[in-house]
Design a protein around this motif. Structure first.
Motif, PDB file in Angstrom:
ATOM      1  N   ARG A  99       0.835  -1.213   0.000  1.00 27.50           N
ATOM      2  CA  ARG A  99       0.000   0.000   0.000  1.00 27.50           C
ATOM      3  C   ARG A  99       0.866   1.258   0.000  1.00 27.50           C
ATOM      4  O   ARG A  99       0.588   2.217  -0.717  1.00 27.50           O
ATOM      5  CB  ARG A  99      -0.942   0.007   1.206  1.00 27.50           C
ATOM      6  N   GLU A 100       1.919   1.250   0.822  1.00 28.26           N
ATOM      7  CA  GLU A 100       2.819   2.403   0.873  1.00 28.26           C
ATOM      8  C   GLU A 100       3.498   2.624  -0.481  1.00 28.26           C
ATOM      9  O   GLU A 100       3.654   3.765  -0.932  1.00 28.26           O
ATOM     10  CB  GLU A 100       3.871   2.214   1.961  1.00 28.26           C
ATOM     11  N   LEU A 101       3.904   1.547  -1.118  1.00 26.05           N
ATOM     12  CA  LEU A 101       4.550   1.642  -2.423  1.00 26.05           C
ATOM     13  C   LEU A 101       3.570   2.188  -3.458  1.00 26.05           C
ATOM     14  O   LEU A 101       3.929   3.042  -4.274  1.00 26.05           O
ATOM     15  CB  LEU A 101       5.087   0.273  -2.847  1.00 26.05           C
ATOM     16  N   ALA A 102       2.343   1.726  -3.425  1.00 24.06           N
ATOM     17  CA  ALA A 102       1.325   2.216  -4.364  1.00 24.06           C
ATOM     18  C   ALA A 102       1.043   3.704  -4.156  1.00 24.06           C
ATOM     19  O   ALA A 102       0.808   4.436  -5.123  1.00 24.06           O
ATOM     20  CB  ALA A 102       0.039   1.407  -4.212  1.00 24.06           C
ATOM     21  N   ALA A 103       1.086   4.151  -2.910  1.00 23.94           N
ATOM     22  CA  ALA A 103       0.824   5.558  -2.605  1.00 23.94           C
ATOM     23  C   ALA A 103       2.018   6.453  -2.905  1.00 23.94           C
ATOM     24  O   ALA A 103       1.869   7.670  -3.031  1.00 23.94           O
ATOM     25  CB  ALA A 103       0.427   5.701  -1.137  1.00 23.94           C
ATOM     26  N   HIS A 104       3.194   5.856  -3.032  1.00 24.95           N
ATOM     27  CA  HIS A 104       4.419   6.617  -3.317  1.00 24.95           C
ATOM     28  C   HIS A 104       4.429   6.973  -4.802  1.00 24.95           C
ATOM     29  O   HIS A 104       4.692   6.123  -5.651  1.00 24.95           O
ATOM     30  CB  HIS A 104       5.648   5.787  -2.930  1.00 24.95           C
ATOM     31  N   ARG A 105       4.121   8.197  -5.104  1.00 22.48           N
ATOM     32  CA  ARG A 105       3.922   8.616  -6.499  1.00 22.48           C
ATOM     33  C   ARG A 105       5.214   8.867  -7.274  1.00 22.48           C
ATOM     34  O   ARG A 105       5.182   8.973  -8.485  1.00 22.48           O
ATOM     35  CB  ARG A 105       3.038   9.860  -6.560  1.00 22.48           C
TER      36      ARG A 105
END
Length: 111
Positions: free
Chosen positions: A31-37
């Motif tokens: 989730r953190e990786l997906a949110a890291h734009r």
């Protein structure tokens, strides 16, 4: 009920708590990786290896060497992204719950 050395008691729902912890840590980091734009070169490798870690956890009895290999690839992929450091540390701690990797074979004993 007898248990093998290194085998853990399962929760009331039949799930090894180490597996539950690994799945939870992997899910958080995904989730953190997906949110890291911000894009970075090895993002795809990190995503693939996190998916592999999750799949291994789903199997219920992941192989320690494979877990550690995937962890190493994820760490190498996102290690320079400080925003993901805490999530990566959680995944590392979850992998370590499965114990140390078996020692490598001695020379002359085959692989």
């Amino acid at each position: 009920m007898l248990r093998s050395v290194g085998q853990r008691r399962v929760t009331g729902e039949g799930v090894d708590p180490r597996v539950a912890e690994l799945r939870s840590a992997v899910s958080r980091l995904r989730r953190e990786l997906a949110a890291h734009r911000v894009e970075f070169t090895d993002r795809g490798i990190a995503e693939d290896e996190l998916a592999a870690l999750d799949a291994m956890a789903l199997s219920g009895a992941p192989e320690v060497r494979r877990l550690r290999r995937s962890l190493l690839l994820v760490a190498g992929s996102v290690g320079s992204v400080s925003a993901l450091a805490e999530g990566l540390a959680d995944v590392r701690r979850a992998v370590e719950l499965f114990g140390p990797p078996p020692p490598p074979p001695q020379a002359g004993q085959g692989a």
